[in-house]
Scaffold this active site. Structure first.
Site, PDB file in Angstrom:
ATOM      1  N   LYS A   9       0.836  -1.207   0.000  1.00 27.27           N
ATOM      2  CA  LYS A   9       0.000   0.000   0.000  1.00 27.27           C
ATOM      3  C   LYS A   9       0.876   1.265   0.000  1.00 27.27           C
ATOM      4  O   LYS A   9       2.094   1.191   0.203  1.00 27.27           O
ATOM      5  CB  LYS A   9      -0.923  -0.043   1.221  1.00 27.27           C
ATOM      6  CG  LYS A   9      -1.869  -1.256   1.212  1.00 27.27           C
ATOM      7  CD  LYS A   9      -2.777  -1.230   2.424  1.00 27.27           C
ATOM      8  CE  LYS A   9      -3.706  -2.432   2.425  1.00 27.27           C
ATOM      9  NZ  LYS A   9      -4.647  -2.390   3.565  1.00 27.27           N
ATOM     10  N   TYR A  49     -12.404  -3.508  -3.375  1.00 27.14           N
ATOM     11  CA  TYR A  49     -12.906  -3.486  -1.992  1.00 27.14           C
ATOM     12  C   TYR A  49     -14.431  -3.434  -1.945  1.00 27.14           C
ATOM     13  O   TYR A  49     -14.979  -2.855  -1.011  1.00 27.14           O
ATOM     14  CB  TYR A  49     -12.312  -2.281  -1.254  1.00 27.14           C
ATOM     15  CG  TYR A  49     -10.864  -2.459  -0.811  1.00 27.14           C
ATOM     16  CD1 TYR A  49     -10.491  -3.490   0.048  1.00 27.14           C
ATOM     17  CD2 TYR A  49      -9.875  -1.578  -1.217  1.00 27.14           C
ATOM     18  CE1 TYR A  49      -9.178  -3.648   0.471  1.00 27.14           C
ATOM     19  CE2 TYR A  49      -8.551  -1.726  -0.792  1.00 27.14           C
ATOM     20  CZ  TYR A  49      -8.210  -2.758   0.051  1.00 27.14           C
ATOM     21  OH  TYR A  49      -6.917  -2.920   0.485  1.00 27.14           O
ATOM     22  N   ASN A 112      -1.681  -0.291   7.110  1.00 28.31           N
ATOM     23  CA  ASN A 112      -1.136  -1.585   7.526  1.00 28.31           C
ATOM     24  C   ASN A 112      -0.254  -2.224   6.452  1.00 28.31           C
ATOM     25  O   ASN A 112      -0.113  -3.440   6.380  1.00 28.31           O
ATOM     26  CB  ASN A 112      -2.259  -2.527   7.984  1.00 28.31           C
ATOM     27  CG  ASN A 112      -3.261  -2.841   6.899  1.00 28.31           C
ATOM     28  OD1 ASN A 112      -3.171  -2.317   5.787  1.00 28.31           O
ATOM     29  ND2 ASN A 112      -4.217  -3.708   7.198  1.00 28.31           N
ATOM     30  N   HIS A 115      -1.712  -5.753   1.573  1.00 27.45           N
ATOM     31  CA  HIS A 115      -2.969  -6.491   1.431  1.00 27.45           C
ATOM     32  C   HIS A 115      -2.671  -7.805   0.722  1.00 27.45           C
ATOM     33  O   HIS A 115      -1.826  -7.836  -0.167  1.00 27.45           O
ATOM     34  CB  HIS A 115      -3.972  -5.692   0.575  1.00 27.45           C
ATOM     35  CG  HIS A 115      -5.104  -6.543   0.079  1.00 27.45           C
ATOM     36  ND1 HIS A 115      -6.252  -6.735   0.810  1.00 27.45           N
ATOM     37  CD2 HIS A 115      -5.238  -7.296  -1.038  1.00 27.45           C
ATOM     38  CE1 HIS A 115      -7.056  -7.564   0.135  1.00 27.45           C
ATOM     39  NE2 HIS A 115      -6.452  -7.911  -0.982  1.00 27.45           N
ATOM     40  N   GLU A 126      -9.472 -11.111  -7.340  1.00 31.84           N
ATOM     41  CA  GLU A 126      -8.562  -9.957  -7.253  1.00 31.84           C
ATOM     42  C   GLU A 126      -7.491 -10.000  -8.347  1.00 31.84           C
ATOM     43  O   GLU A 126      -7.149  -8.968  -8.935  1.00 31.84           O
ATOM     44  CB  GLU A 126      -7.930  -9.886  -5.853  1.00 31.84           C
ATOM     45  CG  GLU A 126      -8.977  -9.555  -4.792  1.00 31.84           C
ATOM     46  CD  GLU A 126      -8.478  -9.652  -3.354  1.00 31.84           C
ATOM     47  OE1 GLU A 126      -7.267  -9.872  -3.138  1.00 31.84           O
ATOM     48  OE2 GLU A 126      -9.304  -9.507  -2.439  1.00 31.84           O
TER      49      GLU A 126
HETATM   50  P1  CMP Z   1      -7.026  -4.942   3.839  1.00 29.14           P
HETATM   51  O1  CMP Z   1      -6.518  -6.317   4.144  1.00 29.14           O
HETATM   52  O2  CMP Z   1      -6.466  -4.276   2.645  1.00 29.14           O
HETATM   53  O3  CMP Z   1      -8.631  -4.989   3.694  1.00 29.14           O
HETATM   54  C1  CMP Z   1      -9.445  -3.865   3.959  1.00 29.14           C
HETATM   55  C2  CMP Z   1      -8.684  -2.712   4.530  1.00 29.14           C
HETATM   56  O4  CMP Z   1      -9.433  -1.688   5.122  1.00 29.14           O
HETATM   57  C3  CMP Z   1      -7.814  -3.249   5.646  1.00 29.14           C
HETATM   58  O5  CMP Z   1      -6.751  -4.010   5.109  1.00 29.14           O
HETATM   59  C4  CMP Z   1      -7.428  -1.974   6.373  1.00 29.14           C
HETATM   60  O6  CMP Z   1      -6.207  -1.427   5.919  1.00 29.14           O
HETATM   61  C5  CMP Z   1      -8.546  -1.002   5.989  1.00 29.14           C
HETATM   62  N1  CMP Z   1      -9.241  -0.490   7.166  1.00 29.14           N
HETATM   63  C6  CMP Z   1      -9.259   0.782   7.571  1.00 29.14           C
HETATM   64  N2  CMP Z   1      -9.989   0.906   8.679  1.00 29.14           N
HETATM   65  C7  CMP Z   1     -10.433  -0.333   8.996  1.00 29.14           C
HETATM   66  C8  CMP Z   1     -11.246  -0.848  10.042  1.00 29.14           C
HETATM   67  N3  CMP Z   1     -11.745  -0.080  11.004  1.00 29.14           N
HETATM   68  N4  CMP Z   1     -11.476  -2.197  10.067  1.00 29.14           N
HETATM   69  C9  CMP Z   1     -10.970  -2.999   9.082  1.00 29.14           C
HETATM   70  N5  CMP Z   1     -10.212  -2.548   8.057  1.00 29.14           N
HETATM   71  C10 CMP Z   1      -9.938  -1.226   8.027  1.00 29.14           C
END
Ligand code: CMP
Length: 149
Positions: A9, A49, A112, A115, A126
């Site tokens: 990311k 998403y 984070n 993904h 995906e």
């Molecule tokens: P990812 O695995 O990419 O899938 C969805 C993303 O939404 C997740 O990682 C997080 O980076 C992002 N995200 C942001 N806020 C939240 C939240 N409160 N709960 C879950 N995912 C979140």
């Protein structure tokens, strides 16, 4: 052989983590079969998403994920989908174990770093969103006979 979709990311790119993250997957033995670097369009983010569109964090997450380039790639190998999820660690970095990518490099759930697909169905979906069939390269790697029994 399984394939999975992985995306570093914008925070991971800005912090210069592409090389370190790719090294972990290469050293594990997984094979890179496709890769691309660039900024995601809003349409791609909505597709990727789609299950999160109704969530309260979606608007902010979409602004962030389109704020700079991402590095997308496809990995191939035995059990690659579940193994990459384990190597990434829990979605919330506060719960991610040390030694995992999020455990070692991230502090907040929105930023984070990485993904990866969570199941065979999402991996196929995906990969199809981000790569055309002709961009997926089938080839042999010389370490395969040492990696697999
Ligand atoms: P990812 O695995 O990419 O899938 C969805 C993303 O939404 C997740 O990682 C997080 O980076 C992002 N995200 C942001 N806020 C939240 C939240 N409160 N709960 C879950 N995912 C979140």
């Amino acid at each position: 052989m399984e394939r999975t979709f992985v995306m570093i990311k914008p925070d991971g790119i800005q912090r210069g983590l592409i090389g370190k993250i790719l090294s972990r997957f290469e050293e594990k033995g997984f094979k890179i079969v496709a890769a691309k670097f660039g900024i995601l369009s809003e349409a791609i983010v909505d597709k990727h998403y789609e299950e999160h569109i109704v969530k309260p964090f979606y608007f902010g997450m979409k602004a962030y994920i389109t704020s700079g380039p991402v590095f997308r790639f496809v990995l191939e190998g035995d059990n690659v989908i579940a193994t990459v999820r384990k190597m990434n660690g829990a979605t919330n970095p506060g719960e991610a174990m040390p030694g995992t990518i999020r455990g070692d490099y991230a502090l907040s759930i929105g930023k984070n770093v990485i993904h990866a697909s969570d199941a065979p169905e999402s991996a196929a979906r995906e990969i199809g969103i981000h790569f055309a069939d002709v961009e997926l390269v089938s080839y042999e790697k010389i370490d395969e006979m040492q990696l697999y029994e």
